[in-house]
Design a protein around this motif. Sequence first.
Motif, PDB file in Angstrom:
ATOM      1  N   ARG A 177     -62.351  67.323  78.080  1.00 60.23           N
ATOM      2  CA  ARG A 177     -62.011  66.025  78.682  1.00 60.23           C
ATOM      3  C   ARG A 177     -60.970  65.289  77.846  1.00 60.23           C
ATOM      4  O   ARG A 177     -61.029  65.294  76.626  1.00 60.23           O
TER       5      ARG A 177
ATOM      6  N   ASP B 179     -58.361  61.550  78.051  1.00 63.22           N
ATOM      7  CA  ASP B 179     -58.050  60.289  78.714  1.00 63.22           C
ATOM      8  C   ASP B 179     -56.539  60.245  78.894  1.00 63.22           C
ATOM      9  O   ASP B 179     -55.813  59.940  77.961  1.00 63.22           O
TER      10      ASP B 179
ATOM     11  N   VAL C 193     -53.063  58.807  80.235  1.00 70.53           N
ATOM     12  CA  VAL C 193     -52.533  57.481  80.537  1.00 70.53           C
ATOM     13  C   VAL C 193     -51.040  57.621  80.826  1.00 70.53           C
ATOM     14  O   VAL C 193     -50.346  58.433  80.207  1.00 70.53           O
TER      15      VAL C 193
ATOM     16  N   ASP D 234     -47.821  52.539  81.298  1.00 71.52           N
ATOM     17  CA  ASP D 234     -48.931  51.740  80.780  1.00 71.52           C
ATOM     18  C   ASP D 234     -48.882  51.649  79.258  1.00 71.52           C
ATOM     19  O   ASP D 234     -49.200  50.607  78.680  1.00 71.52           O
TER      20      ASP D 234
ATOM     21  N   CYS E 293     -54.207  50.072  67.491  1.00 72.55           N
ATOM     22  CA  CYS E 293     -54.875  49.916  68.784  1.00 72.55           C
ATOM     23  C   CYS E 293     -54.752  51.209  69.562  1.00 72.55           C
ATOM     24  O   CYS E 293     -53.714  51.873  69.524  1.00 72.55           O
ATOM     25  N   ASN E 294     -55.806  51.564  70.253  1.00 76.36           N
ATOM     26  CA  ASN E 294     -55.782  52.736  71.128  1.00 76.36           C
ATOM     27  C   ASN E 294     -55.434  52.287  72.538  1.00 76.36           C
ATOM     28  O   ASN E 294     -55.875  51.238  72.991  1.00 76.36           O
TER      29      ASN E 294
ATOM     30  N   GLY F 267     -55.540  53.654  76.490  1.00 73.78           N
ATOM     31  CA  GLY F 267     -56.070  54.687  77.359  1.00 73.78           C
ATOM     32  C   GLY F 267     -56.378  54.123  78.736  1.00 73.78           C
ATOM     33  O   GLY F 267     -56.319  52.919  78.963  1.00 73.78           O
ATOM     34  N   SER F 268     -56.709  55.016  79.650  1.00 76.34           N
ATOM     35  CA  SER F 268     -57.036  54.600  81.007  1.00 76.34           C
ATOM     36  C   SER F 268     -58.508  54.239  81.142  1.00 76.34           C
ATOM     37  O   SER F 268     -58.894  53.540  82.071  1.00 76.34           O
ATOM     38  N   GLY F 269     -59.330  54.763  80.237  1.00 77.89           N
ATOM     39  CA  GLY F 269     -60.764  54.545  80.332  1.00 77.89           C
ATOM     40  C   GLY F 269     -61.463  55.560  81.227  1.00 77.89           C
ATOM     41  O   GLY F 269     -62.659  55.480  81.440  1.00 77.89           O
ATOM     42  N   THR F 270     -60.709  56.520  81.741  1.00 72.27           N
ATOM     43  CA  THR F 270     -61.269  57.543  82.618  1.00 72.27           C
ATOM     44  C   THR F 270     -61.009  58.921  82.027  1.00 72.27           C
ATOM     45  O   THR F 270     -59.860  59.293  81.823  1.00 72.27           O
ATOM     46  N   ALA F 271     -62.081  59.652  81.768  1.00 72.77           N
ATOM     47  CA  ALA F 271     -61.933  61.008  81.238  1.00 72.77           C
ATOM     48  C   ALA F 271     -61.715  61.977  82.393  1.00 72.77           C
ATOM     49  O   ALA F 271     -62.391  61.904  83.415  1.00 72.77           O
TER      50      ALA F 271
END
Length: 89
Positions: free
Chosen positions: A28, A30, A32, A36, A59-60, A62-66
């Motif tokens: 998995r 993430d 992006v 973005d 700061c990281n 990401g989309s927050g969706t794996a």
Amino acid sequence: MRASADSCSLIDGRPAARRPVFEDGRQRRDFVHVTDVARANLAAIDRLPAGPPGSLRACNVGSGTATTIGEIAARLARIMGGPAPAVRR
């Protein structure tokens, strides 16, 4: 980072070859979009703290969706009209 042969064929409209997905394809990540990431960088610049050098924080973004590598490979194959990816274990 260099574009893969599959993404280049997608951009150029060439038919896709059957590309392997290594291991089981369930890894998995993430993903992006670059737009973005650019927006996040601009937002971070606007909020730079006034302080001594070295006072900045990482700061990281990401989309927050794996999404699994297998899912991405299958989507690319479908978009490019190619065969489903082969899973190599």
